[in-house]
Design an enzyme around this catalytic site. Sequence first.
Site, PDB file in Angstrom:
ATOM      1  N   ALA A  68       4.381   3.806   0.875  1.00 29.75           N
ATOM      2  CA  ALA A  68       5.049   4.279   2.019  1.00 29.75           C
ATOM      3  C   ALA A  68       6.001   3.174   2.291  1.00 29.75           C
ATOM      4  O   ALA A  68       6.329   2.456   3.327  1.00 29.75           O
ATOM      5  CB  ALA A  68       4.124   4.719   3.514  1.00 29.75           C
ATOM      6  N   LEU A  69       6.846   2.933   1.298  1.00 30.45           N
ATOM      7  CA  LEU A  69       7.649   1.859   1.307  1.00 30.45           C
ATOM      8  C   LEU A  69       8.774   2.084   2.200  1.00 30.45           C
ATOM      9  O   LEU A  69       9.406   3.068   2.415  1.00 30.45           O
ATOM     10  CB  LEU A  69       8.280   1.674  -0.195  1.00 30.45           C
TER      11      LEU A  69
ATOM     12  N   MET B 264       1.032  -1.204   0.082  1.00 31.58           N
ATOM     13  CA  MET B 264      -0.069   0.046  -0.103  1.00 31.58           C
ATOM     14  C   MET B 264       0.891   1.369   0.066  1.00 31.58           C
ATOM     15  O   MET B 264       0.503   2.346   0.306  1.00 31.58           O
ATOM     16  CB  MET B 264      -1.019  -0.049   1.264  1.00 31.58           C
TER      17      MET B 264
ATOM     18  N   HIS C 283       9.315  -3.791   2.965  1.00 34.43           N
ATOM     19  CA  HIS C 283       8.903  -3.922   1.615  1.00 34.43           C
ATOM     20  C   HIS C 283      10.256  -4.117   0.804  1.00 34.43           C
ATOM     21  O   HIS C 283      10.084  -4.958  -0.279  1.00 34.43           O
ATOM     22  CB  HIS C 283       8.317  -2.611   1.062  1.00 34.43           C
TER      23      HIS C 283
ATOM     24  N   GLY D  18       5.219 -10.255   3.688  1.00 32.65           N
ATOM     25  CA  GLY D  18       6.156 -10.291   4.978  1.00 32.65           C
ATOM     26  C   GLY D  18       5.418 -11.019   6.140  1.00 32.65           C
ATOM     27  O   GLY D  18       4.269 -10.891   6.260  1.00 32.65           O
ATOM     28  N   GLU D  19       6.345 -11.662   6.929  1.00 34.49           N
ATOM     29  CA  GLU D  19       5.801 -12.412   8.331  1.00 34.49           C
ATOM     30  C   GLU D  19       5.285 -11.310   9.243  1.00 34.49           C
ATOM     31  O   GLU D  19       4.735 -11.902  10.200  1.00 34.49           O
ATOM     32  CB  GLU D  19       6.924 -13.276   8.822  1.00 34.49           C
TER      33      GLU D  19
ATOM     34  N   SER E  85       4.460   0.814   7.790  1.00 29.92           N
ATOM     35  CA  SER E  85       4.373   2.129   7.272  1.00 29.92           C
ATOM     36  C   SER E  85       3.717   3.025   8.265  1.00 29.92           C
ATOM     37  O   SER E  85       3.490   4.267   8.238  1.00 29.92           O
ATOM     38  CB  SER E  85       3.390   2.014   6.105  1.00 29.92           C
ATOM     39  N   ARG E  86       2.858   2.259   9.213  1.00 31.29           N
ATOM     40  CA  ARG E  86       2.299   3.095   9.954  1.00 31.29           C
ATOM     41  C   ARG E  86       3.257   3.754  11.373  1.00 31.29           C
ATOM     42  O   ARG E  86       2.905   4.631  11.979  1.00 31.29           O
ATOM     43  CB  ARG E  86       1.219   2.099  10.958  1.00 31.29           C
TER      44      ARG E  86
HETATM   45  O1  PAF Z   1       0.069  -5.745   3.582  1.00 32.05           O
HETATM   46  C1  PAF Z   1      -0.410  -4.876   2.952  1.00 32.05           C
HETATM   47  O2  PAF Z   1       0.290  -3.758   2.547  1.00 32.05           O
HETATM   48  C2  PAF Z   1      -1.917  -5.047   2.346  1.00 32.05           C
HETATM   49  O3  PAF Z   1      -2.447  -5.631   3.025  1.00 32.05           O
HETATM   50  C3  PAF Z   1      -1.824  -5.657   0.921  1.00 32.05           C
HETATM   51  C4  PAF Z   1      -1.324  -7.193   0.998  1.00 32.05           C
HETATM   52  C5  PAF Z   1      -0.851  -4.840  -0.161  1.00 32.05           C
HETATM   53  C6  PAF Z   1      -3.142  -5.645   0.502  1.00 32.05           C
HETATM   54  O4  PAF Z   1      -3.752  -4.370   0.290  1.00 32.05           O
END
Ligand code: PAF
Length: 282
Positions: free
Chosen positions: A34-35, A32, A39, A149-150, A188-189
């Site tokens: 905000a790498l 989603m 990621h 990711g785990e 990202s949060r």
């Molecule tokens: O983990 C995330 O960032 C989201 O849940 C995903 C897998 C991209 C689905 O929107």
Amino acid sequence: MTAPILRDLSALRSATRPWIRAGETIGVVPTMGALHDGHLSLVAAAKARCDRVIVTIFVNPRQFNNPEDLKNYPRTEQEDARKLERYAVDALWVPDGDQMYPPHFATTVSVAGLTDVMEGAHRKGHFDGVATVVTKLFTQTGATDAFFGEKDFQQLMVVRRMACDLDIPVTVHGCPTIREIDGLAMSSRNLLLSDRARTRAPVLHETMERVAEGLRDGRPFDALKAEAIARLTRAGFTGVDYLDLRAQDDLLSLNAPTRPARLFAAAWLAGVRLIDNIAIET
Ligand code: PAF
């Protein structure tokens, strides 16, 4: 190298058609945006394994149970594209909301059982949103491999179940959680934490490691859980949605790590919900 940013399905299909015809493997990293380095570790894993790599960036409204959370979710597309340059990925798939969910859209993918607990119990509809969008991302991209990711371990299990049940020919790879130097799981949060909250946030992981140590010493989980919640509260956490010991293969609740297990937590700090999980060695 700057990867092409594809925003509509016909452009994505034109890009992937020759790869699919040539029998190339396509690794997809759903995000989603905000790498962060978590990621990027998934991107590196995809690059190492696949002929082609697509990173998807879509803030999926259907998986947010709270409109404020959706509104505040960080959006940093240009910065994300810049971070990906050195990985030379083949495409960024960045659909807008109407591409993903046109007005007539009426389908939901729902995984039963695994979604009854933890994130599923605390965020109603969350996993329906995840399973629906990930199904679409898999079929849109023609993914042969996908990397998760785990850190979101329950999500990883839900996606595996969904792909298997729907006969989607994709191998779902789980990659280790990447942590900041102080132990905080990258997310990202974390960008939403104030400076003061950021200094306290690692207490979540520290506390979970203490519980793990107690379990290794044979102490009862209930007592360790009560101590952990008290410790988090002292550190300024305002709520603990769950702190659960669960079996790694079916997420059933355990009182002791009698089979491969993980400790899962979700807790609130200064209005930000943090989640984490660690493996418990037996
Ligand atoms: O983990 C995330 O960032 C989201 O849940 C995903 C897998 C991209 C689905 O929107």
